[in-house]
Enzyme design. Structure first.
Site, PDB file in Angstrom:
ATOM      1  N   ASP A   1     -12.142  -7.225  -0.562  1.00  0.00           N
ATOM      2  CA  ASP A   1     -12.804  -8.521  -0.456  1.00  0.00           C
ATOM      3  C   ASP A   1     -14.129  -8.337   0.266  1.00  0.00           C
ATOM      4  OD1 ASP A   1     -12.131  -9.602   2.651  1.00  0.00           O
ATOM      5  OD2 ASP A   1     -10.731  -8.141   1.830  1.00  0.00           O
TER       6      ASP A   1
ATOM      7  N   GLU B   1       0.834  -1.201   0.000  1.00  0.00           N
ATOM      8  CA  GLU B   1       0.000   0.000   0.000  1.00  0.00           C
ATOM      9  C   GLU B   1       0.870   1.253   0.000  1.00  0.00           C
ATOM     10  OE1 GLU B   1      -3.800  -1.517   2.648  1.00  0.00           O
ATOM     11  OE2 GLU B   1      -1.903  -1.142   3.656  1.00  0.00           O
TER      12      GLU B   1
END
Length: 227
Positions: free
Chosen positions: A194, A12
C-alpha cells in the site's frame, strides 16, 4: 547455511512454506516453527508477530533455540516514497526506527547503544543486485515503528527524519537490533502492499493479498540460490 525466515503474519508465513521442501513442524521455546529446505539451505520459517516487541522477543527465542547463520525478515511494507508503487520489491540496505527518540542530545531513530541506521548483510544485498531481474526492485532504507502508517502526514514525519526512506513496516528494525545483539547477520526483503498518502491505502492493503506477495518470497528463494 541455516537460515531463519521471519514473517509477521500467518498469511505471509504460508507463502514461505510453499517454497520449502521436506517441511516439518517443530517447537522452539514453545513457539511453532517449521524446518525444511530451500535451495539446499536448511531453513527455519516462523511467524514473529506484528510489532516491535513481538518480533524482537520471538526472534530472540528462535535464535537461541536454532542458532541460525542468517536471519531474513520478509513480508509486506507500506511505501514511503513516490517511487514505491504497490508491488515494488525492496531489499533493504539500511534499517531504522522512525518512532524512537531517547531525548535531548540524541537523534531520532537511535536506540541507545545501537547505530541509527542498521546495516543488513552485504552478501544478501549483493545476491539480489546480481541475480534478481525485476524492474520494480529497489534498494534502500526501510523504517519501522509501532503503528500502521496510513496518512500522508505520517509519511511526511518519517521523511522529515529519514528523507531517504523508501518503505515502512512494524518489525524490521526490532529484528535487526535483536540480530545485532546476538551477532547474527540479517536481511530484509519486503513487497509494497500500500502507498499511504498516495492513494486510499487501507483498501489497497486489504485488496493486496492475492498473488503479488508471492513475488517477495520468490525473490528470497533467488537470493538463497545465490548465497
Amino acid at each position: 547455511m541455516k537460515i531463519l525466515i521471519l514473517s509477521a503474519m500467518d498469511k505471509e508465513l504460508s507463502l514461505v512454506l510453499e517454497l520449502m521442501e521436506n517441511v516439518k513442524e517443530v517447537s522452539a521455546d514453545g513457539l511453532k516453527i517449521f524446518e525444511g529446505k530451500i535451495a539446499g539451505h536448511d531453513v527455519v520459517a516462523a511467524k514473529c508477530g506484528i510489532g516491535k516487541v513481538n518480533s524482537a522477543l520471538n526472534t530472540l527465542r528462535i535464535v537461541r533455540a536454532e542458532s541460525p547463520d542468517l536471519v531474513i525478515n520478509s513480508g509486506v511494507a507500506g511505501g514511503a516514497d513516490p517511487s514505491m508503487k504497490v508491488g515494488s520489491l525492496l531489499v533493504a540496505d539500511g534499517v531504522a526506527y522512525h518512532d524512537v527518540w531517547c531525548g535531548p542530545g540524541t537523534e531520532v531513530g537511535t536506540a541507545d547503544g545501537f547505530p541509527r541506521i542498521m546495516t543488513p548483510a552485504a552478501e544478501v544485498v549483493r545476491a539480489a543486485r546480481e541475480n534478481i531481474s525485476d524492474d520494480k526492485l529497489r534498494f534502500g532504507l526501510i523504517c519501522s515503528g509501532d503503528r500502521f502508517i496510513s496518512t500522508a502526514e505520517e509519511v511526511a514525519r518519517i521523511k522529515d527524519a529519514f528523507p531517504e526512506a523508501l518503505a515502512c513496516d512494524m518489525e524490521s528494525a526490532s529484528i535487526a537490533q535483536t540480530c545485532i545483539l546476538c551477532g547474527i547477520p540479517f536481511a530484509v526483503v519486503r513487497v509494497v502492499s500500500d502507498t499511504p498518502g498516495q492513494a486510499e491505502n487501507i483498501s489497497q492493503y486489504e485488496n493486496f493479498w492475492g498473488e503479488a506477495p508471492l513475488r517477495t518470497f520468490e525473490a528470497v528463494k533467488t537470493i538463497l540460490h545465490n548465497l
